[in-house]
Scaffold this motif. Structure first.
Motif, PDB file in Angstrom:
ATOM      1  N   ILE A  55      47.103   4.871  10.301  1.00 18.67           N
ATOM      2  CA  ILE A  55      48.325   4.501   9.579  1.00 18.67           C
ATOM      3  C   ILE A  55      48.720   3.099  10.015  1.00 18.67           C
ATOM      4  N   GLU A  56      48.802   2.199   9.039  1.00 13.57           N
ATOM      5  CA  GLU A  56      49.136   0.804   9.309  1.00 13.57           C
ATOM      6  C   GLU A  56      50.229   0.346   8.356  1.00 13.57           C
ATOM      7  N   GLU A  57      51.179  -0.420   8.895  1.00 14.99           N
ATOM      8  CA  GLU A  57      52.235  -0.952   8.028  1.00 14.99           C
ATOM      9  C   GLU A  57      51.627  -1.973   7.068  1.00 14.99           C
ATOM     10  N   TRP A  58      52.062  -1.906   5.834  1.00 14.68           N
ATOM     11  CA  TRP A  58      51.575  -2.780   4.774  1.00 14.68           C
ATOM     12  C   TRP A  58      52.706  -3.714   4.377  1.00 14.68           C
ATOM     13  N   THR A  59      52.404  -4.971   4.248  1.00 15.88           N
ATOM     14  CA  THR A  59      53.430  -5.925   3.818  1.00 15.88           C
ATOM     15  C   THR A  59      53.065  -6.466   2.450  1.00 15.88           C
ATOM     16  N   MET A  60      54.075  -6.578   1.603  1.00 20.67           N
ATOM     17  CA  MET A  60      53.878  -7.125   0.271  1.00 20.67           C
ATOM     18  C   MET A  60      54.136  -8.623   0.330  1.00 20.67           C
ATOM     19  N   PRO A  61      53.165  -9.429  -0.051  1.00 19.58           N
ATOM     20  CA  PRO A  61      53.358 -10.876  -0.007  1.00 19.58           C
ATOM     21  C   PRO A  61      54.580 -11.301  -0.819  1.00 19.58           C
ATOM     22  N   GLY A  62      55.412 -12.128  -0.190  1.00 21.94           N
ATOM     23  CA  GLY A  62      56.582 -12.664  -0.875  1.00 21.94           C
ATOM     24  C   GLY A  62      57.779 -11.738  -0.939  1.00 21.94           C
ATOM     25  N   VAL A  63      57.699 -10.568  -0.316  1.00 19.92           N
ATOM     26  CA  VAL A  63      58.806  -9.611  -0.353  1.00 19.92           C
ATOM     27  C   VAL A  63      59.406  -9.499   1.045  1.00 19.92           C
ATOM     28  N   GLU A  64      60.725  -9.677   1.152  1.00 20.97           N
ATOM     29  CA  GLU A  64      61.405  -9.504   2.431  1.00 20.97           C
ATOM     30  C   GLU A  64      61.350  -8.026   2.798  1.00 20.97           C
ATOM     31  N   MET A  65      60.844  -7.734   3.980  1.00 20.57           N
ATOM     32  CA  MET A  65      60.607  -6.350   4.375  1.00 20.57           C
ATOM     33  C   MET A  65      61.825  -5.751   5.078  1.00 20.57           C
ATOM     34  N   LYS A  66      62.799  -5.320   4.289  1.00 24.77           N
ATOM     35  CA  LYS A  66      63.938  -4.567   4.805  1.00 24.77           C
ATOM     36  C   LYS A  66      63.485  -3.123   4.979  1.00 24.77           C
ATOM     37  N   ASP A  67      64.220  -2.352   5.783  1.00 26.56           N
ATOM     38  CA  ASP A  67      63.805  -0.970   6.042  1.00 26.56           C
ATOM     39  C   ASP A  67      63.520  -0.195   4.765  1.00 26.56           C
ATOM     40  N   GLU A  68      64.364  -0.341   3.750  1.00 26.44           N
ATOM     41  CA  GLU A  68      64.199   0.483   2.551  1.00 26.44           C
ATOM     42  C   GLU A  68      62.937   0.160   1.756  1.00 26.44           C
ATOM     43  N   ASN A  69      62.302  -0.997   2.013  1.00 27.78           N
ATOM     44  CA  ASN A  69      61.067  -1.267   1.281  1.00 27.78           C
ATOM     45  C   ASN A  69      59.852  -1.446   2.196  1.00 27.78           C
ATOM     46  N   ARG A  70      59.985  -1.067   3.475  1.00 22.69           N
ATOM     47  CA  ARG A  70      58.813  -1.074   4.353  1.00 22.69           C
ATOM     48  C   ARG A  70      57.903   0.078   3.948  1.00 22.69           C
ATOM     49  N   TYR A  71      56.604  -0.115   4.126  1.00 23.07           N
ATOM     50  CA  TYR A  71      55.629   0.862   3.652  1.00 23.07           C
ATOM     51  C   TYR A  71      54.447   0.908   4.615  1.00 23.07           C
ATOM     52  N   TRP A  72      53.970   2.106   4.887  1.00 25.84           N
ATOM     53  CA  TRP A  72      52.813   2.305   5.746  1.00 25.84           C
ATOM     54  C   TRP A  72      51.711   2.946   4.922  1.00 25.84           C
ATOM     55  N   MET A  73      50.498   2.393   4.991  1.00 25.51           N
ATOM     56  CA  MET A  73      49.341   2.970   4.300  1.00 25.51           C
ATOM     57  C   MET A  73      48.703   4.019   5.214  1.00 25.51           C
ATOM     58  N   VAL A  74      48.367   5.169   4.640  1.00 23.13           N
ATOM     59  CA  VAL A  74      47.800   6.290   5.386  1.00 23.13           C
ATOM     60  C   VAL A  74      46.360   6.524   4.916  1.00 23.13           C
ATOM     61  N   THR A  75      45.410   6.411   5.843  1.00 23.08           N
ATOM     62  CA  THR A  75      44.004   6.699   5.560  1.00 23.08           C
ATOM     63  C   THR A  75      43.672   8.014   6.244  1.00 23.08           C
ATOM     64  N   THR A  76      43.305   9.015   5.436  1.00 24.53           N
ATOM     65  CA  THR A  76      43.076  10.353   5.966  1.00 24.53           C
ATOM     66  C   THR A  76      41.625  10.641   6.305  1.00 24.53           C
ATOM     67  N   GLY A  77      40.721   9.769   5.902  1.00 28.05           N
ATOM     68  CA  GLY A  77      39.304   9.967   6.210  1.00 28.05           C
ATOM     69  C   GLY A  77      38.458   8.967   5.461  1.00 28.05           C
ATOM     70  N   PRO A  78      37.143   9.038   5.677  1.00 25.48           N
ATOM     71  CA  PRO A  78      36.231   8.094   5.029  1.00 25.48           C
ATOM     72  C   PRO A  78      36.240   8.247   3.503  1.00 25.48           C
ATOM     73  N   GLU A  79      36.023   7.149   2.816  1.00 30.00           N
ATOM     74  CA  GLU A  79      35.977   7.163   1.344  1.00 30.00           C
ATOM     75  C   GLU A  79      34.836   8.028   0.822  1.00 30.00           C
ATOM     76  N   THR A  80      33.835   8.288   1.648  1.00 29.46           N
ATOM     77  CA  THR A  80      32.674   9.079   1.233  1.00 29.46           C
ATOM     78  C   THR A  80      32.956  10.578   1.229  1.00 29.46           C
ATOM     79  N   GLU A  81      34.114  10.996   1.767  1.00 28.37           N
ATOM     80  CA  GLU A  81      34.474  12.413   1.803  1.00 28.37           C
ATOM     81  C   GLU A  81      35.544  12.707   0.761  1.00 28.37           C
ATOM     82  N   PRO A  82      35.600  13.957   0.247  1.00 28.97           N
ATOM     83  CA  PRO A  82      36.648  14.311  -0.710  1.00 28.97           C
ATOM     84  C   PRO A  82      38.031  14.201  -0.066  1.00 28.97           C
ATOM     85  N   GLY A  83      39.024  13.941  -0.870  1.00 30.64           N
ATOM     86  CA  GLY A  83      40.398  13.862  -0.380  1.00 30.64           C
ATOM     87  C   GLY A  83      41.064  12.593  -0.863  1.00 30.64           C
TER      88      GLY A  83
END
Length: 136
Positions: free
Chosen positions: A29-57
């Protein structure tokens, strides 16, 4: 047909939720930043990777909760994601150690496996399923 391609976990305390899901399932899980967008708490976002792309899910995201958390005993009013696990009892132990709780104890889904519903540190319900075609 249209396949589910992404999920979002809502959290009052995203850092606590990130730790919970890393500790229990080993997700990246890594925080993702949107270029050009001020990252206030309400628009902060974390990307979640649950496993390899080669597996279902699917992979997803984690965001600040935009309203009140579910009340204790309130029925689910959302989609519940179920996570495949190799060891349901071991996963349940990790849930408890990480600050979560068991919402519905282990039960058999005949011919499919063993299912349990839990709550994370943010009060969100999720399922865990250990495949076992001999479950009865």
């Amino acid at each position: 047909m249209n396949k589910v391609i992404h999920f979002e976990i809502h959290a009052g305390d995203p850092k606590r939720a990130v730790k919970f899901y890393r500790d229990v399932f080993g997700w990246e899980i890594e925080e993702w930043t949107m270029p050009g967008v001020e990252m206030k708490d309400e628009n902060r976002y974390w990307m979640v990777t649950t496993g390899p792309e080669t597996e279902p899910g699917i992979n997803g995201g984690l965001i600040f909760r935009q309203g009140p958390a579910p009340a204790e005993g309130q029925p689910v009013n959302a989609y519940v994601c179920t996570i495949g696990v190799a060891d349901l009892d071991g996963s349940a132990d990790r849930v408890l150690k990480a600050g979560g709780s068991i919402a519905v104890p282990r039960m058999a889904v005949p011919g499919i496996g063993w299912l349990m519903y839990c709550k994370d540190t943010e009060g969100n319900t999720f399922g865990m399923l250990q495949p076992d075609e001999n479950a009865r």
